[in-house]
Design a protein around this motif. Sequence first.
Motif, short mmCIF file in Angstrom:
data_model
loop_
_atom_site.label_atom_id
_atom_site.label_comp_id
_atom_site.label_asym_id
_atom_site.label_seq_id
_atom_site.Cartn_x
_atom_site.Cartn_y
_atom_site.Cartn_z
N VAL A 3 0.88 -1.40 -0.26
CA VAL A 3 -0.20 -0.14 0.09
C VAL A 3 0.98 1.35 -0.25
CG1 VAL A 3 -2.19 1.31 1.52
CG2 VAL A 3 -1.76 -1.35 1.18
N ASP A 4 0.47 2.75 -0.98
CA ASP A 4 1.77 3.48 -0.47
C ASP A 4 0.62 4.44 0.03
OD1 ASP A 4 2.37 5.99 -1.91
OD2 ASP A 4 2.86 5.07 -3.95
N ASP A 5 1.14 4.41 0.92
CA ASP A 5 0.72 5.38 1.84
C ASP A 5 0.05 7.13 1.46
OD1 ASP A 5 0.02 3.43 4.12
OD2 ASP A 5 2.05 3.27 5.08
N ASP A 6 1.22 7.55 0.85
CA ASP A 6 1.24 8.78 0.53
C ASP A 6 0.10 8.49 -0.54
OD1 ASP A 6 2.92 9.92 1.93
OD2 ASP A 6 4.98 9.27 -0.11
N ALA A 10 -3.21 11.20 -0.16
CA ALA A 10 -3.19 12.48 -1.24
C ALA A 10 -4.76 12.22 -1.36
CB ALA A 10 -2.88 11.81 -2.73
N VAL A 11 -5.54 10.30 -2.00
CA VAL A 11 -7.04 10.96 -2.05
C VAL A 11 -7.93 10.61 -0.80
CG1 VAL A 11 -6.18 9.28 -4.13
CG2 VAL A 11 -6.78 8.04 -2.70
N GLY A 12 -7.35 10.47 0.00
CA GLY A 12 -8.40 10.03 1.02
C GLY A 12 -8.87 12.13 1.56
N VAL A 55 2.45 12.39 -5.84
CA VAL A 55 2.22 10.98 -5.86
C VAL A 55 1.42 10.86 -7.65
CG1 VAL A 55 1.24 11.54 -3.69
CG2 VAL A 55 0.08 10.65 -5.21
N GLY A 56 1.96 11.68 -8.57
CA GLY A 56 2.04 11.32 -9.59
C GLY A 56 0.14 11.41 -10.30
N LEU A 57 -1.08 11.32 -9.54
CA LEU A 57 -1.92 11.16 -9.52
C LEU A 57 -2.47 11.68 -11.01
CD1 LEU A 57 -3.80 10.57 -6.54
CD2 LEU A 57 -4.03 8.85 -8.45
N VAL A 58 -1.36 13.46 -10.69
CA VAL A 58 -1.64 14.47 -11.60
C VAL A 58 -0.48 14.35 -12.22
CG1 VAL A 58 -4.02 15.21 -11.10
CG2 VAL A 58 -1.91 16.32 -10.41
N GLN A 82 -5.44 -0.72 -5.62
CA GLN A 82 -4.58 -1.07 -4.11
C GLN A 82 -6.21 -0.91 -3.88
OE1 GLN A 82 -2.09 1.85 -2.44
NE2 GLN A 82 -0.39 1.35 -4.41
N LEU A 83 -7.17 0.20 -3.82
CA LEU A 83 -8.00 0.06 -2.83
C LEU A 83 -9.11 -0.84 -2.83
CD1 LEU A 83 -9.99 1.87 -1.30
CD2 LEU A 83 -11.21 2.74 -3.24
N ALA A 84 -9.24 -2.52 -4.49
CA ALA A 84 -9.83 -2.91 -4.70
C ALA A 84 -9.44 -4.04 -3.54
CB ALA A 84 -9.83 -3.48 -5.64
#
Length: 118
Positions: A3-6, A10-12, A55-58, A82-84
């Motif tokens: 799990v990538d905590d960062d 970020a998505v939390g 975190v590389g999402l955008v 990861q969420l799944a």
Amino acid sequence: MTVDDDLWSAVGDPTRRRMLDLLLSEGSGTATSLSERLPVTRQAVAKHLLVLDRVGLVHGTTAGREKQFRVDQPQLARAVAQLADVGAAWDARLQRIKRIAETVQRGKDTENETGKKQ
């Protein structure tokens, strides 16, 4: 499962999730255009975009005086996977807890039935 905590941090944040939704639906956006659709200032949007970028999402590309941001689809897919995985792991844990609780309850029911018959 790693799990990538960062990434999860970020998505939390609900504002960042809303920003991702907007960027996905519109294809791209700037801090200014996103702030017009969100209940936060342009400066707050810019800070949120930095977190998502880190975190590389955008990813942002300079367009005139502003940066145009787009969602990184492979990184988003990684976050969803990861969420799944975490969801499946928790489902398995909850099933084990449920089985244990049912076993304990059956034991108590048996004790109560045995006690009543005597």
